[in-house]
Design an enzyme around this catalytic site. Structure first.
Site, short mmCIF file in Angstrom:
data_model
loop_
_atom_site.label_atom_id
_atom_site.label_comp_id
_atom_site.label_asym_id
_atom_site.label_seq_id
_atom_site.Cartn_x
_atom_site.Cartn_y
_atom_site.Cartn_z
N ASP A 55 43.92 42.54 36.74
CA ASP A 55 42.88 42.39 35.70
C ASP A 55 42.61 40.91 35.43
O ASP A 55 43.51 40.18 34.99
CB ASP A 55 43.33 43.07 34.41
CG ASP A 55 43.52 44.57 34.59
OD1 ASP A 55 42.55 45.25 34.94
OD2 ASP A 55 44.66 45.05 34.40
N ASP A 108 47.69 39.04 40.56
CA ASP A 108 47.49 39.87 39.38
C ASP A 108 46.16 40.63 39.57
O ASP A 108 45.32 40.23 40.38
CB ASP A 108 47.42 38.96 38.15
CG ASP A 108 47.03 39.71 36.89
OD1 ASP A 108 47.62 40.77 36.63
OD2 ASP A 108 46.12 39.23 36.17
MG LIG Z 1 45.44 39.43 34.21
#
Ligand SMILES: [Mg+2]
Length: 260
Positions: A16, A14
């Site tokens: 962020d 992932d």
């Molecule tokens: Mg995230």
């Protein structure tokens, strides 16, 4: 393999909150956007103003999800139903699209003003994977994924990027559905059972579990280890540096030679 079972051969990250310190920026942008909206609603209806909780509401309803899904999930939690609107609605229009657009404008402004910092431990971890020749991907709901990777200086470390633009183009449902992670594993030519997912969001570890991935690493940046485990993490760390094997005691230095 680097802190995970030996049969893990591909690594799906992932963006962020895992690779970059942008989850807090997203939380602040959502709060700004929803509080503006909720204040206007309170004035319009004469009801009380209950602000968006940048920790509890963020984790439960918006973190990790595609932007429009996040807007709908939070409004739904408050029992507010808005028309969908269109993607030409000006930011702040009283529609799902208008609110979502205001959030995106705000997050882009914040990123422009503050820049993007990667997590040092994540960069070290990914560099070690690359040095071993292991395949890596970024799997993000964000439509701004490439810009954020570039701003953080880490765009070149990944073989595959499945972001919000790819998901829209290919009709892939967003997290917590597993489809974007499965698409990345497929693009790397690795079965999900031999791939690891790295996620900081509850919706994200849920997609790792739903996809049958060999390892789901919950990255706990905000003290929600138990919730990450509950929703799908098989391992929880606070930083990816914890997965890098200890180099062990330094080999004793050769005694200095004294010239004869
Ligand atoms: Mg995230």
């Amino acid at each position: 393999m680097l802190g995970l079972p030996d049969d893990i051969r591909a690594f799906l990250f992932d963006l962020d909150g895992v690779l970059t310190q942008t989850a807090t920026v997203h939380a602040a942008a959502w709060k700004d956007t929803f509080d503006n909206f909720l204040r206007a609603e309170a004035a319009r209806t004469g009801g009380p103003f209950t602000p968006f909780d940048a920790v509890a509401d963020y984790d439960a309803y918006v973190d990790g999800r595609p932007r429009l899904d996040g807007t709908r999930a939070f409004l739904d939690s408050r029992g507010i139903e808005l028309p969908e609107g269109t993607d030409t609605d000006p930011p702040g229009t009283r529609t799902v699209q208008g609110i979502s657009r205001a959030k995106n404008d705000t997050v882009l402004r914040m990123i422009r003003e503050q820049g993007v910092a990667p997590y040092r431990g994540s960069v070290d971890y990914v560099r070690r994977l690359r040095a071993l020749g292991l395949p890596t991907a970024v799997v993000s709901s964000s439509a701004n994924c490439r810009d954020v990777l570039r701003a953080a200086g880490i765009e070149g470390y990944f073989d595959v990027i499945v972001d919000g633009l790819v998901a829209t183009r290919d009709g892939l449902p967003g997290k917590p559905a597993p489809d974007t992670y499965l698409a990345a594993a497929r693009a790397l030519g690795v079965e999900p059972a031999h791939a690891a997912v790295f996620e900081d969001a509850l919706a994200g570890v849920a997609s790792g579990r739903a996809g049958g991935f060999g390892a789901v690493v919950g990255v706990d940046r905000v003290g929600q280890a138990a919730e990450l485990r509950r929703d799908g993490a098989t391992v929880v760390v606070q930083d990816l540096a914890e997965l890098i094997p200890d180099p062990g005691p330094q080999a004793p230095g050769k005694p200095e030679e004294t010239p004869a």
